[in-house]
Each structure stands twice: as C-alpha cells, then as structure tokens.
Design a protein around this motif. Structure first.
Motif, PDB file in Angstrom:
ATOM      1  N   ALA A   1       0.839  -1.206   0.000  1.00 20.48           N
ATOM      2  CA  ALA A   1       0.000   0.000   0.000  1.00 20.48           C
ATOM      3  C   ALA A   1       0.874   1.256   0.000  1.00 20.48           C
ATOM      4  O   ALA A   1       0.567   2.246  -0.680  1.00 20.48           O
ATOM      5  CB  ALA A   1      -0.936  -0.003   1.210  1.00 20.48           C
ATOM      6  N   LEU A   2       1.981   1.215   0.739  1.00 19.37           N
ATOM      7  CA  LEU A   2       2.895   2.368   0.761  1.00 19.37           C
ATOM      8  C   LEU A   2       3.554   2.551  -0.604  1.00 19.37           C
ATOM      9  O   LEU A   2       3.741   3.679  -1.062  1.00 19.37           O
ATOM     10  CB  LEU A   2       3.947   2.194   1.858  1.00 19.37           C
ATOM     11  CG  LEU A   2       3.421   2.456   3.280  1.00 19.37           C
ATOM     12  CD1 LEU A   2       4.313   1.819   4.328  1.00 19.37           C
ATOM     13  CD2 LEU A   2       3.290   3.965   3.529  1.00 19.37           C
TER      14      LEU A   2
ATOM     15  N   ILE B   1      -2.977   5.973   3.953  1.00 16.58           N
ATOM     16  CA  ILE B   1      -3.182   4.528   3.962  1.00 16.58           C
ATOM     17  C   ILE B   1      -4.394   4.279   4.863  1.00 16.58           C
ATOM     18  O   ILE B   1      -4.325   4.471   6.081  1.00 16.58           O
ATOM     19  CB  ILE B   1      -1.935   3.781   4.518  1.00 16.58           C
ATOM     20  CG1 ILE B   1      -0.643   4.228   3.807  1.00 16.58           C
ATOM     21  CG2 ILE B   1      -2.128   2.271   4.427  1.00 16.58           C
ATOM     22  CD1 ILE B   1      -0.567   3.938   2.330  1.00 16.58           C
ATOM     23  N   ASN B   2      -5.504   3.871   4.262  1.00 14.44           N
ATOM     24  CA  ASN B   2      -6.740   3.635   5.018  1.00 14.44           C
ATOM     25  C   ASN B   2      -6.805   2.185   5.476  1.00 14.44           C
ATOM     26  O   ASN B   2      -7.118   1.295   4.689  1.00 14.44           O
ATOM     27  CB  ASN B   2      -7.962   3.923   4.138  1.00 14.44           C
ATOM     28  CG  ASN B   2      -8.326   5.386   4.123  1.00 14.44           C
ATOM     29  OD1 ASN B   2      -8.762   5.930   5.147  1.00 14.44           O
ATOM     30  ND2 ASN B   2      -8.161   6.023   2.978  1.00 14.44           N
TER      31      ASN B   2
ATOM     32  N   LEU C   1      -6.902   2.769  -0.534  1.00 15.33           N
ATOM     33  CA  LEU C   1      -7.946   2.007   0.169  1.00 15.33           C
ATOM     34  C   LEU C   1      -7.433   0.602   0.445  1.00 15.33           C
ATOM     35  O   LEU C   1      -7.046  -0.110  -0.487  1.00 15.33           O
ATOM     36  CB  LEU C   1      -9.222   1.926  -0.678  1.00 15.33           C
ATOM     37  CG  LEU C   1      -9.811   3.246  -1.173  1.00 15.33           C
ATOM     38  CD1 LEU C   1     -11.088   2.977  -1.975  1.00 15.33           C
ATOM     39  CD2 LEU C   1     -10.116   4.179  -0.003  1.00 15.33           C
ATOM     40  N   VAL C   2      -7.443   0.227   1.732  1.00 10.06           N
ATOM     41  CA  VAL C   2      -6.971  -1.104   2.146  1.00 10.06           C
ATOM     42  C   VAL C   2      -8.017  -1.783   3.032  1.00 10.06           C
ATOM     43  O   VAL C   2      -8.417  -2.929   2.783  1.00 10.06           O
ATOM     44  CB  VAL C   2      -5.620  -0.994   2.895  1.00 10.06           C
ATOM     45  CG1 VAL C   2      -5.161  -2.373   3.383  1.00 10.06           C
ATOM     46  CG2 VAL C   2      -4.543  -0.372   2.010  1.00 10.06           C
TER      47      VAL C   2
ATOM     48  N   GLN D   1     -11.927  16.594  -6.090  1.00  9.06           N
ATOM     49  CA  GLN D   1     -10.966  15.647  -6.663  1.00  9.06           C
ATOM     50  C   GLN D   1     -10.363  16.187  -7.962  1.00  9.06           C
ATOM     51  O   GLN D   1      -9.174  16.005  -8.234  1.00  9.06           O
ATOM     52  CB  GLN D   1     -11.619  14.266  -6.901  1.00  9.06           C
ATOM     53  CG  GLN D   1     -10.560  13.234  -7.270  1.00  9.06           C
ATOM     54  CD  GLN D   1     -11.026  11.797  -7.130  1.00  9.06           C
ATOM     55  OE1 GLN D   1     -12.118  11.523  -6.662  1.00  9.06           O
ATOM     56  NE2 GLN D   1     -10.179  10.868  -7.548  1.00  9.06           N
ATOM     57  N   VAL D   2     -11.190  16.900  -8.743  1.00 12.19           N
ATOM     58  CA  VAL D   2     -10.666  17.492  -9.980  1.00 12.19           C
ATOM     59  C   VAL D   2      -9.714  18.643  -9.659  1.00 12.19           C
ATOM     60  O   VAL D   2      -8.567  18.690 -10.120  1.00 12.19           O
ATOM     61  CB  VAL D   2     -11.829  17.972 -10.883  1.00 12.19           C
ATOM     62  CG1 VAL D   2     -11.310  18.784 -12.061  1.00 12.19           C
ATOM     63  CG2 VAL D   2     -12.651  16.779 -11.378  1.00 12.19           C
ATOM     64  N   VAL D   3     -10.174  19.558  -8.826  1.00 14.37           N
ATOM     65  CA  VAL D   3      -9.389  20.764  -8.577  1.00 14.37           C
ATOM     66  C   VAL D   3      -8.100  20.446  -7.805  1.00 14.37           C
ATOM     67  O   VAL D   3      -7.056  21.043  -8.055  1.00 14.37           O
ATOM     68  CB  VAL D   3     -10.280  21.807  -7.851  1.00 14.37           C
ATOM     69  CG1 VAL D   3      -9.472  22.991  -7.364  1.00 14.37           C
ATOM     70  CG2 VAL D   3     -11.374  22.275  -8.813  1.00 14.37           C
ATOM     71  N   LYS D   4      -8.169  19.467  -6.917  1.00 16.50           N
ATOM     72  CA  LYS D   4      -6.961  19.075  -6.162  1.00 16.50           C
ATOM     73  C   LYS D   4      -6.206  17.932  -6.846  1.00 16.50           C
ATOM     74  O   LYS D   4      -5.097  17.577  -6.450  1.00 16.50           O
ATOM     75  CB  LYS D   4      -7.347  18.661  -4.732  1.00 16.50           C
ATOM     76  CG  LYS D   4      -7.843  19.837  -3.877  1.00 16.50           C
ATOM     77  CD  LYS D   4      -8.383  19.382  -2.523  1.00 16.50           C
ATOM     78  CE  LYS D   4      -7.281  18.884  -1.625  1.00 16.50           C
ATOM     79  NZ  LYS D   4      -7.828  18.335  -0.353  1.00 16.50           N
ATOM     80  N   SER D   5      -6.810  17.365  -7.863  1.00 19.57           N
ATOM     81  CA  SER D   5      -6.178  16.313  -8.679  1.00 19.57           C
ATOM     82  C   SER D   5      -5.568  15.183  -7.859  1.00 19.57           C
ATOM     83  O   SER D   5      -4.466  14.707  -8.131  1.00 19.57           O
ATOM     84  CB  SER D   5      -5.087  16.915  -9.587  1.00 19.57           C
ATOM     85  OG  SER D   5      -5.604  18.004 -10.300  1.00 19.57           O
ATOM     86  N   TYR D   6      -6.308  14.741  -6.816  1.00 20.29           N
ATOM     87  CA  TYR D   6      -5.797  13.592  -6.039  1.00 20.29           C
ATOM     88  C   TYR D   6      -6.316  12.283  -6.628  1.00 20.29           C
ATOM     89  O   TYR D   6      -7.295  12.270  -7.370  1.00 20.29           O
ATOM     90  CB  TYR D   6      -6.146  13.721  -4.546  1.00 20.29           C
ATOM     91  CG  TYR D   6      -7.613  13.824  -4.194  1.00 20.29           C
ATOM     92  CD1 TYR D   6      -8.420  12.689  -4.107  1.00 20.29           C
ATOM     93  CD2 TYR D   6      -8.192  15.064  -3.913  1.00 20.29           C
ATOM     94  CE1 TYR D   6      -9.759  12.788  -3.760  1.00 20.29           C
ATOM     95  CE2 TYR D   6      -9.531  15.175  -3.558  1.00 20.29           C
ATOM     96  CZ  TYR D   6     -10.313  14.025  -3.490  1.00 20.29           C
ATOM     97  OH  TYR D   6     -11.629  14.126  -3.149  1.00 20.29           O
ATOM     98  N   LYS D   7      -5.616  11.211  -6.311  1.00 19.81           N
ATOM     99  CA  LYS D   7      -5.959   9.888  -6.834  1.00 19.81           C
ATOM    100  C   LYS D   7      -6.525   9.024  -5.701  1.00 19.81           C
ATOM    101  O   LYS D   7      -6.136   9.189  -4.541  1.00 19.81           O
ATOM    102  CB  LYS D   7      -4.715   9.196  -7.409  1.00 19.81           C
ATOM    103  CG  LYS D   7      -4.118   9.906  -8.621  1.00 19.81           C
ATOM    104  CD  LYS D   7      -2.799   9.308  -9.051  1.00 19.81           C
ATOM    105  CE  LYS D   7      -1.599   9.861  -8.293  1.00 19.81           C
ATOM    106  NZ  LYS D   7      -1.345  11.301  -8.394  1.00 19.81           N
ATOM    107  N   ILE D   8      -7.381   8.093  -6.057  1.00 23.65           N
ATOM    108  CA  ILE D   8      -7.874   7.095  -5.090  1.00 23.65           C
ATOM    109  C   ILE D   8      -7.524   5.729  -5.674  1.00 23.65           C
ATOM    110  O   ILE D   8      -7.925   5.418  -6.808  1.00 23.65           O
ATOM    111  CB  ILE D   8      -9.403   7.204  -4.871  1.00 23.65           C
ATOM    112  CG1 ILE D   8      -9.766   8.603  -4.348  1.00 23.65           C
ATOM    113  CG2 ILE D   8      -9.888   6.121  -3.916  1.00 23.65           C
ATOM    114  CD1 ILE D   8     -11.258   8.834  -4.153  1.00 23.65           C
TER     115      ILE D   8
END
Ligand code: NAD
Ligand code: ZN
Length: 352
Positions: free
Chosen positions: A166-167, A248-249, A272-273, A288-295
C-alpha cells in the motif's frame, strides 16, 4: 529427513457464518502434488478473519462442512507433494492470504497474482492457519529466513505485506507526510514502521486506550484521536502544513475513508486497504478534480512484495507489536477486535 505427522490435530472451525467457533480435533490434510504441508507454530489474527467468520463481504467462504480460518501462519515444512520445487523438509514457511493463483491469466502473467479471478485464499476458500497442520501452494508460500522468530513474523505474512504494498501504491518520496488511518491496529502499527523505514513522516489516526502510546513507539510523529477530535481533516491539514501526501486507510470505518479524501494534499494518493462491509468511498468530484488527487485500491502483495516486506522484518527495520494467546482463545480475541480494543496484533500459538 522424515517427520512424524499425526493423523488428527487441533483446529478452530466454524460450520456457518457467525456460528459457534469450536476448538476441535480434525484430520491433518494431505498435501496435493503442488503443495507443502506446514506445521503451523503461530498464526496472526487479522480483522479479515473476523469478516470471513461473519460473512459480511460479497464473496462467500468455503464451508464443506466447515472452514478453518487464518492466513498469517508461520511454521515448518514437514511434507510436500511430488511436483514441489525449491523447498526442503525443515524449511520455515509462511501461509499468506493468497494461497494460490492460476498463474495463467493476464493478472498472474503481470505479477498481479492477488487479482487473479481464480485466486485461492487461505482461511477463506482454503482451510487456513488456525490449525496445527495446513497446506499451502509451494509457489505462493512465503520463504521465511531462519533468523526470524516465528511468532513475531506471523503478522508480516498478511498485515506487513499489505501495508508495504500500500505504501508503494501511495508513491511517496522520503520526507513527505503519510497519514495512516487505523494507525494502532494490526495493519496500522506495521504501516507506521514501514513508512518510517522508508523515510516518511507519519500522522496517525486512531482512538482508545493505549493507542497513542503504541503509535509513538512505532515511530509515528503526530497522533489524532478520532474519539475526541471534532474536525479530523482540519487537524491533519494543520499538522502537515497542507495535507498528507498519501493516506493509507486501514481502519474499518466508512466515515474515516471519506474524511481521508478531505485531508489528502493536492496531487496526493488515497489508498484504500480496509474493507468495511458494504462501504462506498465518497469523494467530492469538484475537490478531486481541482486538487487532482488519486484514489487507489491495494490488495495484499505479490511474491516480490512479500519477499521485500519479509526482508525489512528480518533486518530488524520493523517489529511486530504482538500479544501471544492460545489458539483455543480465538473467540475472545474476536470479541476484543469487535470492541476495537486490540493494540497491534494477537498471535495464537497453534499448539495450545
Ligand atoms: P484492526 O482491528 O487490528 O485495526 C483497525 C484499527 O482501526 C483499530 O485500531 C481501530 O481502533 C481503528 N479505527 C476504528 N475506527 C476508526 C476511525 N474512525 N478512524 C481511525 N481509526 C479507526 O484491523 P486490521 O487487522 O488492521 O485490518 C484492518 C482492515 O484491513 C480490515 O477491514 C481487513 O479486512 C482489511 N485488510 C485488507 C487487506 C488488503 O489487502 N486490502 C489485507 C489485510 C486486511
Ligand atoms: Zn489479513
């Protein structure tokens, strides 16, 4: 070298989901041509074992007529099938969640064996490590170096491998912040240590007696208690000066997962774990678009991840915060797990 193998053994089994967990005598299994027979000395107790017993995931467990749970088994090879290569009697071997895969599909070909549609899972579709003798596919069984303590390495075989992978999935650089949600549980307490060994700064979220102390002992820097902190995203954004670069969830909380999308930094990764039953991951499309983070999802690890995670352990870079109990005490351990009272990991002695 040949070893005396008994005909029957002790195991903890259940006959239906949520039914009584019984400590009883069952037959010692015979290894198939591709399998090892492992005398399991110790097994970690993972929250996944609780999901398997409850039957709260959309994947049925094998019950024919019972299931033996457990997938963090550490022991000694005592027999093997005719087609096994690269193992000898007396070797230390580990039983992982991924007991075997087809090795023929595209996912297996690419080294994503845990995503194989035919994956055979220890303690879920294959009788696992809550017994004294268990079978494991010789290709997927983990090689354990002889310098390792079998009780302490047990949690590495699922929890360690999973958080290590996950890391890697979070794709972070030394000096960046990683948030571990569920930081004092079985997976979390190892995630904090692997993260530290990778040069990351760790903010942990958990709650309850002794959790902050364990988190700090594992090398964590900032602890946020979910039972007393009213605004968790704000607290993490403040502590990390802008949000965690990766999360890390590993909690079993849908709400905690949703919150993690609010404190991840721009261009960061939410991993997601943890698998709370029936959960969905809610993320604001605008944010999510404006901060452009990934899941990203992350599911145990492949053989290379397993070898590498074990190597960190055998070199002393991570230690398992374990409490040892007898296998027959498993029902009580599940009660403590449901109550969220466990610090680190329980490991059961399979001979008791
Ligand atoms: P655990 O019970 O040992 O730890 C969970 C921790 O989460 C506990 O310390 C608990 O106090 C904490 N927690 C509860 N609510 C929280 C909240 N709102 N915020 C922050 N922390 C909270 O469980 P575990 O054995 O570490 O397993 C965790 C989850 O990971 C389970 O769902 C398990 O099935 C899953 N799992 C997934 C994989 C995978 O490959 N993806 C592998 C192993 C386990
Ligand atoms: Zn597990």
């Amino acid at each position: 070298m040949s070893v005396e193998i008994p005909k029957t053994q002790k195991a903890v089994v259940f006959y239906k989901n949520g039914g009584k967990l019984t400590y009883e005598d069952i037959d010692v299994p015979t290894p198939k041509s591709n399998e090892l027979l492992i005398n399991v000395k110790y097994s970690g107790v993972c929250h996944t074992d609780l999901h398997a017993w409850k039957g709260d995931w959309p994947l049925p467990v094998k019950l024919d007529p019972y299931l033996v749970g457990g997938h963090e088994g550490a022991g000694v090879v005592v027999a093997m099938g005719d087609n096994v290569k690269g193992w000898k009697i007396g070797d230390y071997a580990g039983i992982k969640w991924l007991n075997g895969s087809c090795m023929n599909c595209e996912e297996c070909e690419l080294g994503n064996e845990s995503n194989c549609p035919m994956a055979d899972l220890s303690g879920y579709t294959h009788n696992g490590s809550f017994q004294e003798y268990a079978t494991a596919d010789a290709v997927q069984a983990a090689k354990i170096p002889k310098n390792c303590d079998l009780a302490e390495i047990a949690p590495i075989l699922c929890a360690g491998i999973t958080v290590f992978k996950a890391l890697k999935t979070a794709d972070l650089s030394p000096g960046q912040w990683v948030a571990v949600s569920g930081a004092a549980g079985g997976l979390g307490s190892l995630a904090v240590q692997y993260a530290k060994a990778m040069g990351l700064r760790v903010v942990g979220i958990d709650g309850g007696e002794g959790k902050k102390e364990l988190f700090e002992k594992c090398g964590g820097e900032v602890f946020v208690d979910f039972t007393s902190e009213a605004d968790i995203p704000a607290a993490i954004i403040k502590a990390t000066n802008g949000g965690a670069h990766g999360v890390i969830n590993v909690s079993v909380s849908e709400k905690a997962i949703e919150q993690s999308t609010q404190y991840v930094r721009s261009n960061g990764t939410v991993v997601l774990v943890g698998l709370p039953a029936g959960a969905v991951c809610k993320s604001s499309v605008f944010d999510q678009v404006v901060k452009s983070y990934k899941i990203a999802g992350s599911y145990v690890g492949n053989r290379a991840d397993s070898r590498e995670a074990i190597d960190f352990f055998s070199r002393g870079l991570v230690r398992s915060p374990i409490k040892i109990a007898g296998l027959s005490e498993l029902p009580r351990i599940y009660d403590e797990m449901i109550a969220g009272k466990i610090l680190g990991r329980y490991v059961v002695d399979c001979a008791k």
